[in-house]
Design a protein around this motif. Structure first.
Motif, PDB file in Angstrom:
ATOM      1  N   SER A 208       0.915  -1.166  -0.106  1.00 20.50           N
ATOM      2  CA  SER A 208      -0.071  -0.060  -0.201  1.00 20.50           C
ATOM      3  C   SER A 208       0.929   1.264   0.133  1.00 20.50           C
ATOM      4  O   SER A 208       0.619   2.383  -0.612  1.00 20.50           O
ATOM      5  N   GLU A 221      -5.192   2.553   2.840  1.00 22.05           N
ATOM      6  CA  GLU A 221      -4.495   2.483   4.347  1.00 22.05           C
ATOM      7  C   GLU A 221      -3.245   1.698   4.344  1.00 22.05           C
ATOM      8  O   GLU A 221      -3.209   0.482   3.774  1.00 22.05           O
ATOM      9  N   ASP A 251      -3.906  -2.944  -5.789  1.00 18.89           N
ATOM     10  CA  ASP A 251      -3.403  -3.334  -4.558  1.00 18.89           C
ATOM     11  C   ASP A 251      -4.209  -4.587  -3.840  1.00 18.89           C
ATOM     12  O   ASP A 251      -5.186  -4.343  -3.499  1.00 18.89           O
TER      13      ASP A 251
HETATM   14 MG   LIG Z   1      -1.929  -3.006   2.330  1.00 21.14          MG
END
Ligand SMILES: [Mg+2]
Ligand SMILES: Nc1nc2c(ncn2[C@@H]2O[C@H](COP(=O)(O)OP(=O)(O)O)[C@@H](O)[C@H]2O)c(=O)[nH]1
Ligand SMILES: [Zn+2]
Length: 352
Positions: A208, A221, A251
Motif C-alpha cells: 500500500s 490504508e 493493490d
Molecule cells: Mg496494504
C-alpha cells in the motif's frame, strides 16, 4: 452512449476488447472495468464515473463460479441500469491456489505487469519472491520486483543481485525506500498510460505504501495508518486505482499462501532447467538421481544453481499435484451432477 476510446484507454482498454463487441452493439455497448468487488457488489469504472453494479441473473445461472467477474475484468453493462450483462474475454488472469483449498482463486484480470513487493528488512525470502515469479510466468505477465525498506538495511545491492539471478529475461529488481522517495520517475518505463499493474506480496511488506507513493496521495490504508484492535496490519479489499501518469494499479491485500495452480509457470520461470530436462535420457526423469539426467549433470558441473534446482523440483511437484487434485475434484463435481440428473430423470420416467 457508444464506445469512447479516449475515455476507456486510460483504464486499460485496447483493441483486444473492442474486437469482442459485435458491430451491431457498437453504438449501444456500455463497457466498464471492475475496480473493486465486495460481497454481491461489483464496483465499476466507465471512464466517466465509478459506481456499484450487480450481476445479471443470467450470469449467475450460467456461471456459479463466485470469481466469474473479478477485479480488473472488463464488462458490458445493461443499457439503462448498472447491471453487468457480459464479461469480456480476459487478456491475462493472475491466479493462485486458495489457502487450504485446491481451487484456483483469481487475484486480478487483464494485467500487464506484476509488482512483486518484498521487504529487505527481517528475513528476506528468495523462494517466496520466486513463487510470485512463477505466478507471473503462468499468467504471461512481466514481473518487476520491488525490494522495499532499502533505507533500513546496510547492503541492499547484495539481495538485488541475488534476485536478479532468478529473474526471467526482460524482468528487473530494484531496491527502494517506498516510504520517503518518490517512485514514479524511477518506474516510469513501466508506467505507460493504459498499463495495468497488480501489487502482490506478504502483509506488511509495503504494497500500500508503494501504491500511495505512485498515486502521490494516501489512497490506501497502510500499516502505519491503520491497525486492528490487536495491532495487526488490517487488509482492505482489492481495488483498482488510476495513477496520475495514466497507468492503473491494483493493490492486493497481503497474501499468506502463494499456492501454485499448475506447472506451466514453473517451466517458464526455470526455463534454463526446463530446457536441459529435454535432454534427459528418460522422459519421466525426476532430475534427482536417474542415470543420463542432463539437469543433474549441469548441477554437478556448477552450471545450474543448486538452490534453483531444488526449488524447481519442489514447485514442479506442487504444481503437478495441485493441477491433478483440481482435475479430480472437477471430475467428481461433474460426476455428482450427472448422477443427480440421472436420478431425477428416472423419477420422472416412473411418474409417467
Ligand atoms: Mg496494504
Ligand atoms: N522504512 C520504510 N518503511 C516502509 C517502506 N515501505 C513500507 N514501509 C512501512 O511498512 C509498513 C507496512 O506497509 P504497508 O504499505 O501497509 O504494507 P502492505 O501490508 O504490504 O500494504 C508501514 O508502516 C510502512 O510505513 C520503506 O521502503 N521503508
Ligand atoms: Zn533429468
Amino acid at each position: 452512449m457508444s464506445i469512447d476510446l479516449s475515455r476507456l484507454q486510460p483504464l486499460g482498454w485496447s483493441n483486444f476488447f473492442t474486437a469482442q463487441i459485435p458491430l451491431e452493439q457498437f453504438e449501444s455497448a456500455r463497457p466498464a472495468r471492475v475496480v473493486r468487488v465486495e460481497r454481491g457488489c461489483w464496483f465499476v469504472d466507465s471512464g466517466l464515473e465509478a459506481f456499484p453494479a450487480t450481476l445479471a441473473g443470467r450470469l449467475h445461472h450460467i456461471h456459479t463460479d463466485p470469481h466469474y467477474v473479478t477485479v480488473g475484468d472488463w464488462v458490458l453493462l445493461a443499457a439503462h441500469a448498472p447491471v453487468i450483462v457480459e464479461r469480456l474475454e480476459r487478456r491475462s488472469l493472475i491466479e493462485r491456489r486458495e489457502a487450504g483449498g485446491i481451487d484456483a482463486q483469481p487475484l486480478a484480470a487483464n494485467i500487464d505487469l506484476m509488482l512483486v513487493v518484498s521487504g529487505l528488512d527481517g528475513e528476506f525470502n528468495l523462494h517466496r519472491v520466486e513463487r510470485y515469479l512463477v505466478l507471473a510466468a503462468e499468467a504471461g505477465v512481466l514481473p518487476l520486483v520491488l525490494l522495499t525498506k532499502a533505507d533500513l538495511v546496510d547492503d541492499p545491492a547484495r539481495t538485488v543481485a541475488q534476485v536478479r539471478r532468478r529473474l526471467p529475461a526482460g524482468a528487473e529488481a530494484l531496491a527502494v525506500d517506498a516510504l520517503r522517495v518518490p517512485l514514479a520517475g524511477r518506474l516510469s518505463p513501466w508506467l505507460e498510460p493504459g498499463t495495468s499493474l497488480v501489487v502482490v506480496g506478504s502483509s506488511g511488506v509495503g504494497k500500500s505504501t508503494v501504491t500511495n507513493n505512485l498515486a502521490g496521495q494516501p489512497l490506501q490504508e497502510t500499516g502505519a495508518t491503520r491497525r486492528d484492535a490487536k495491532g495487526r496490519h488490517t487488509t482492505t479489499a482489492r481495488s483498482l486505482i488510476r495513477l496520475p501518469g495514466g497507468a492503473c494499479i491494483i493493490d492486493v491485500p497481503g497474501i499468506r499462501e502463494v499456492g501454485l495452480v499448475a506447472e506451466g509457470g514453473v517451466d517458464r520461470q526455470f526455463s534454463a532447467i526446463a530446457e536441459l530436462a529435454r535432454d534427459c535420457r528418460f522422459v519421466d526423469c525426476t532430475h534427482q538421481s536417474e542415470p543420463g539426467c542432463a539437469v543433474r549433470a549441469a548441477v554437478d558441473r556448477g552450471e545450474v544453481d543448486t538452490d534453483a534446482w531444488a526449488h524447481y523440483l519442489k514447485l514442479l511437484a506442487e504444481g503437478r499435484h495441485n493441477l491433478a487434485e483440481h482435475e479430480r475434484r472437477r471430475r467428481d463435481r461433474v460426476f455428482g451432477k450427472l448422477v443427480k440428473a440421472t436420478v431425477a430423470a428416472k423419477k420422472q420416467g416412473h411418474g409417467r
